[in-house]
Design a protein around this motif. Structure first.
Motif, PDB file in Angstrom:
ATOM      1  N   SER A  65       0.083  -1.348   0.069  1.00  0.00           N
ATOM      2  CA  SER A  65      -0.541  -0.003   0.124  1.00  0.00           C
ATOM      3  C   SER A  65       0.759   1.307   0.218  1.00  0.00           C
ATOM      4  O   SER A  65       0.258   1.914   0.050  1.00  0.00           O
ATOM      5  N   TRP A  75       6.214   6.918   6.126  1.00  0.00           N
ATOM      6  CA  TRP A  75       5.104   6.160   5.934  1.00  0.00           C
ATOM      7  C   TRP A  75       5.043   5.142   6.944  1.00  0.00           C
ATOM      8  O   TRP A  75       3.879   5.205   7.338  1.00  0.00           O
ATOM      9  N   VAL A  79       3.088   4.342  10.090  1.00  0.00           N
ATOM     10  CA  VAL A  79       2.296   3.543  10.556  1.00  0.00           C
ATOM     11  C   VAL A  79       2.327   2.890  12.220  1.00  0.00           C
ATOM     12  O   VAL A  79       1.901   2.470  13.096  1.00  0.00           O
ATOM     13  N   ARG A  82       0.368   4.970  13.953  1.00  0.00           N
ATOM     14  CA  ARG A  82      -0.868   4.439  14.741  1.00  0.00           C
ATOM     15  C   ARG A  82      -0.766   2.781  15.319  1.00  0.00           C
ATOM     16  O   ARG A  82      -1.629   3.006  16.619  1.00  0.00           O
ATOM     17  N   MET A  83       0.214   2.243  14.955  1.00  0.00           N
ATOM     18  CA  MET A  83       0.348   0.857  15.144  1.00  0.00           C
ATOM     19  C   MET A  83       0.412   1.838  17.940  1.00  0.00           C
ATOM     20  O   MET A  83      -0.807   0.685  18.498  1.00  0.00           O
ATOM     21  N   MET A  86      -2.609   2.434  18.584  1.00  0.00           N
ATOM     22  CA  MET A  86      -3.553   1.869  18.839  1.00  0.00           C
ATOM     23  C   MET A  86      -3.381   1.354  20.419  1.00  0.00           C
ATOM     24  O   MET A  86      -4.110   0.313  21.014  1.00  0.00           O
ATOM     25  N   ALA A 148      -4.262  14.491  13.060  1.00  0.00           N
ATOM     26  CA  ALA A 148      -5.086  13.177  12.223  1.00  0.00           C
ATOM     27  C   ALA A 148      -4.955  11.983  13.095  1.00  0.00           C
ATOM     28  O   ALA A 148      -5.694  11.099  12.262  1.00  0.00           O
TER      29      ALA A 148
ATOM     30  N   PRO B  81      -2.244  -0.978  10.038  1.00  0.00           N
ATOM     31  CA  PRO B  81      -3.253   0.160   9.842  1.00  0.00           C
ATOM     32  C   PRO B  81      -2.111   1.057   8.729  1.00  0.00           C
ATOM     33  O   PRO B  81      -1.738   1.787   9.209  1.00  0.00           O
ATOM     34  N   THR B  82      -2.784   0.893   7.495  1.00  0.00           N
ATOM     35  CA  THR B  82      -1.691   1.668   6.885  1.00  0.00           C
ATOM     36  C   THR B  82      -2.856   2.605   6.164  1.00  0.00           C
ATOM     37  O   THR B  82      -1.830   3.699   5.794  1.00  0.00           O
ATOM     38  N   ALA B  83      -3.860   2.135   6.287  1.00  0.00           N
ATOM     39  CA  ALA B  83      -5.312   3.580   5.736  1.00  0.00           C
ATOM     40  C   ALA B  83      -4.084   4.881   6.677  1.00  0.00           C
ATOM     41  O   ALA B  83      -4.783   5.046   7.881  1.00  0.00           O
ATOM     42  N   GLU B  84      -4.203   5.727   5.601  1.00  0.00           N
ATOM     43  CA  GLU B  84      -4.100   7.208   5.682  1.00  0.00           C
ATOM     44  C   GLU B  84      -5.324   7.259   6.563  1.00  0.00           C
ATOM     45  O   GLU B  84      -6.124   7.996   5.983  1.00  0.00           O
ATOM     46  N   PRO B  85      -5.277   8.158   7.430  1.00  0.00           N
ATOM     47  CA  PRO B  85      -5.943   9.119   8.276  1.00  0.00           C
ATOM     48  C   PRO B  85      -6.739  10.817   7.897  1.00  0.00           C
ATOM     49  O   PRO B  85      -5.958  11.135   6.853  1.00  0.00           O
TER      50      PRO B  85
END
Lengths: 176, 731
Positions: A65, A75, A79, A82-83, A86, A148, B81-85
């Protein structure tokens, strides 16, 4: 493309194909930074290692992706961030447990060098402030990007950043 | 180029540190930094933080890679979680000038309500529409917290407020809105908001009312709006009144919102300085008052010469002037209010005050209390016509007027007027059960009113025992409310029991007293039980009851001595053992009522010398009695000497008494301490109102007991409870 850029592009291609040497190459390039990021965000060495482990475990599938429109490091950092977030949200661990864990990190540091006072104070920041501080000041994200990532408005990010800096500065000046 | 007169914010300093700040702003920040050590240190720290990002870490855990490769070889995979927010747009809206400002504030205000986060321990309650009109159908959707998720249905309860409802929530009724049934992952219910309701707060509970989600005690709320979507004036006033005593800071925010939304209404503007004084303290409120004075002057210029004004505007101007302590303006507007609206409930209430000051003579006692010397009959005669005009209004002012008249009749020992005014008060009082104990005990002093008094006491006990669901607080489970009701019933039962014994009904009185004693540890009640048992000749049982009285560290020495003389007279070889057992029983009983909580937020108190102390400085690892008082509150001055003595007694046990005042150190304060023989007490000034906010303390005196770690264990204690609560916490 620079020589380094070509090397990374090759490692990405290999990783996407599931080649272990490609995964190992990216790991050597980025795991140090990602470990420190995960550790700063979660305040836990074990969580940071788990994040890096899971990230590289899923990287060959996830890397497809990556659309080569920005830097791969950026990138990868998003990721990992975000991990970490979470994990912070879902774990809902009590603050005492986190602090205890962070003290363990102090005595078993990720790098050979001793953890600085600044690192210790960052680890002691309240979670919501720590995330903004790390992402904005250390990782260099804009408040729009921080917002974001965290699911808050840029304004809220700015407010939390202000609080985090005040909090940190107060603790730094309180030290003996 | 501008000169910075205040510290730049962290973002500006961050950009300065990163050298991304442009032109004038960079220059202005640089000039500021030349003279500001604090900001220079912040920039240095921010640069250190940036440098941290440049460091990479050579992992010692090379086995992570080995584990990754082994796991992949074994077929393990992980979803990332690869989707860009999607970036979230700022909620901050640009403010327009003039009339548009209020509309925008309304949008922002309602938006902030809609997006209020409940936090992890609570579920989420949403309404559709989330800003309804009175009388509108509302659909409530509740996504449960973990504890309510297991039920098939949950109950939505509410406290509905109408425009006439008064401040605070004592005596306010709660309503069961209905059962919410499963729908998807949550629960839903449609209900019609009553036409008369402008504001409501909600909680969700299990069908058995043993688990409650009250949004961490904040409750969910619903503010009604007008056709244009602007929150109704009355709705925000009711929200502010509902928040009084439970969240003063939110009350201040609501008051400021009201003033911003209704900039042409002096009533709204005048509430702000009042709330600022209550919430922020005198010091900060004084610093903010020039702005309010300018606003009042603008109102005065616009309204002072207008011949016809609505009652609310004139009353608002009077209230605003009173809030600013402007005696000339307040006299003008009160007089105008009285002339223009002689039958307004507030005007009639002020008329009662005037009659009292004209016809009732008294003097201030040295201890701060007021002693009535003469009550002229004209007070009651002229008050009668005031009451005749006030009664049909059904206004909350009825309660205060009736209570004042009843109190004046009591002071005058005027049985006829006590009978009249206590009946009227009983009819209009919002919190009947809350008043029963005091009223009943007062009435018992009048021989011809004893039957009435006893009937009232019985009725109060009946209501509390019945425990109507409408009286149950939104945050209280059935069990918690039952405990609260028992505490409220205890003094009523004790008064009734003693009255029955005085009337010659010994057995009935003793039974009533025993029931009172079973409702919680109370040495006065235990002593009455002992006395009744002695009167009946049951010495062994009496000694057990007396042992409980003696075991209580708050029992006066003289009372302990008199009990010991009874013991010596009647003899009991086991006396010391009885007292020891009673002490253990007392500890258990007291700790059952403990409700530990930690304090949040900053906590800065000032000593007389100007030093700033934190909570841990104040507590100093000691079990601590903490008292809020004011040199201008007679009720809080009276117990100071007792606290001084208590502090002496506690010192030898490693405990202490600490007091907090809401006024700066002054001659008045020193004088108050001297007059009340409390010069040795530790006194701190709550100069930022931190302590009042942290404790949610309102009114004085107010007592708390903290353990040696600074946790609040008992709150809003009574003076009598303090010694045994401290004893229960000592090792």
């Amino acid at each position: 493309m620079s020589q380094g850029g070509e090397q990374v592009a090759e490692l990405i291609r290999q990783t996407a194909a599931g080649v272990p040497d490609g995964i190992a190459g990216l790991y050597r390039l980025y795991s140090g930074h990602l470990l420190r990021l995960g550790w700063r965000l979660t305040g836990s060495r074990h969580d940071a290692e788990d994040i890096v482990h899971d990230l590289f475990l899923g990287l060959p599938e996830a890397i497809r992706s990556f659309e080569h429109r920005g830097s791969f490091a950026g990138w990868l950092t998003r990721v990992a961030t975000r991990m970490a977030l979470m994990r912070m949200r879902s774990a809902r661990r009590r603050r005492e447990a986190t602090l205890e864990d962070s003290q363990a990190v102090v005595s078993h540091s990720l790098s050979a060098e001793d953890r600085s006072d600044l690192d210790q104070h960052i680890a002691a920041l309240p979670t919501t402030l720590r995330a903004v501080l790390v992402l904005r000041q250390i990782e260099g994200y804009s408040h729009e990007e921080v917002g974001a990532l965290l699911g808050i408005s840029p304004g809220a990010s700015r407010v939390r950043f202000n609080r985090a800096v005040l909090w940190l500065r107060q603790r730094m000046t309180e030290k003996p | 180029m501008s000169i910075l007169t205040r510290h730049p914010d962290a973002e500006t300093l961050s950009q300065y540190a990163a050298r991304t700040l442009d032109g004038d702003e960079r220059l202005a920040t640089g000039i500021h930094l030349e003279s500001c050590t604090r900001c220079r240190e912040t920039v240095k720290m921010l640069r250190q933080l940036t440098d941290l990002g440049a460091e990479s870490v050579e992992s010692q855990s090379q086995d992570i890679l080995a584990r990754v490769l082994d796991a992949r070889a074994a077929g393990a995979r992980a979803l990332l979680p690869t989707a860009e927010p999607v970036p979230i747009r700022s909620r901050r809206l640009p403010l327009a000038a003039g009339a548009g400002v209020a509309a925008i504030i309304a949008v922002v205000y309602l938006f902030s309500i809609r997006n209020a986060s409940a936090g992890s321990r609570t579920g989420s309650l949403k309404f559709e529409p989330d800003a309804p009109h009175p009388g509108q159908i509302v659909r409530a959707t509740y996504e449960p917290n973990a504890t309510l998720a297991r039920f098939d249905s949950v109950i939505l309860r509410a406290r509905f407020r109408r425009p006439v409802d008064d401040a605070y929530n004592d005596g306010m009724m709660q309503s069961r809105v209905g059962a919410m049934h499963r729908s998807g992952g949550g629960f839903t219910l449609e209900f019609r908001l009553p036409d008369s309701v402008v504001f409501a707060v909600f909680a969700v509970e299990s069908p058995g009312a043993d688990i409650i989600d009250d949004k961490d005690q904040q409750l969910w709320d619903l503010v009604t709006v007008d056709q244009g979507g602007k929150p109704l004036f009355e709705a925000l006033v009711q929200k502010q009144r509902d928040l009084m005593g439970r969240n003063w800071e939110e009350g201040l925010r609501t008051t400021r919102t009201l003033a911003a939304l209704y900039p042409d209404d002096p009533e709204a503007g005048g509430m702000v300085p009042v709330f600022e004084r209550w919430v922020l303290g005198e010091h900060i409120a004084d610093s903010l008052s020039p702005g309010h004075r300018r606003q009042f002057a603008a109102f005065q210029a616009a309204l002072g010469e207008k011949p016809e004004l609505p009652a609310r505007i004139i009353a608002g101007m009077a209230h605003f002037a009173i809030a600013l302590d402007d005696s000339g303006a307040s006299h003008y507007w009160i007089s105008r209010f009285q002339k223009s609206f002689p039958n307004d409930p507030e005007v009639l209430s002020r008329e009662e005050n005037r009659l009292a000051s004209q016809y009732i003579k008294g003097e201030q006692e040295p201890n701060g209390s007021y002693r009535v010397l003469e009550t002229q009959p004209a007070y009651f005669q002229e008050l009668e016509s005031v009451w005749q005009r006030l009664e049909p209004t059904h206004d909350p002012y009825l309660e205060s007027v009736a209570h004042n008249a009843f109190a004046h009749a009591m002071d005058a020992r005027d049985t006829a007027h006590v009978r009249i005014w206590v009946s009227r008060f009983h009819l209009v009082a919002r919190d009947v059960t809350g008043w029963t104990s005091d009223l009943g005990s007062d009435l018992l002093q009048f021989p011809t009113l004893r039957d009435t008094a006893e009937a009232w006491l019985r009725n109060g006990v009946r209501l509390l025992a019945e425990g109507r669901d409408a009286d149950r607080r939104l945050w209280a489970t059935v069990a918690v409310q039952r405990d609260m009701n028992r505490s409220a019933a205890q003094p009523i039962l004790a008064s009734l029991g003693k009255a029955l014994i005085e009337d010659g009904h010994l057995d009935a009185g003793l039974d009533t007293l025993r029931l009172a004693a079973s409702y919680g540890w109370n040495p006065q009640v235990l002593r009455s039980v002992g006395d009744a048992l002695i009167a009946r000749g049951d010495t062994a049982a009496a000694l057990q009851s007396y042992a409980r009285v003696v075991a209580d560290p708050g029992t006066p020495i003289a009372l302990k001595d008199s009990i010991r003389s009874i013991v010596r007279r009647d003899g009991d070889a086991n006396w010391e053992r009885l007292v020891q057992n009673a002490a253990q029983e007392m500890r258990q009983s007291v700790l059952q009522r403990a409700a530990p909580r930690s304090l949040n937020g900053p906590f800065r108190l000032m000593t007389k010398s100007g030093a700033i102390h934190s909570l841990s400085d104040v507590v100093n690892n000691k079990v601590t009695v903490l008292m809020f008082w004011s040199p201008y509150c007679g009720f809080s001055l009276e117990p100071l000497h007792d606290l001084d003595l208590l502090n002496d007694r506690l010192a030898s046990h490693g405990a202490q008494v600490v007091t907090i005042v809401d006024q700066p150190f002054s001659k008045d304060l020193e004088q108050a301490l001297r007059v009340h023989r409390a010069g040795r007490l530790s006194v701190f000034y709550d100069f930022r109102s931190d302590a009042h906010r942290a404790f949610s303390s309102f009114g004085t005196p107010d007592y708390y007991v903290l353990d040696s770690n600074g946790r609040v264990i008992f709150q809003h204690s009574s003076l009598e409870e303090l010694p045994r609560q401290v004893a229960a916490l000592l090792p």
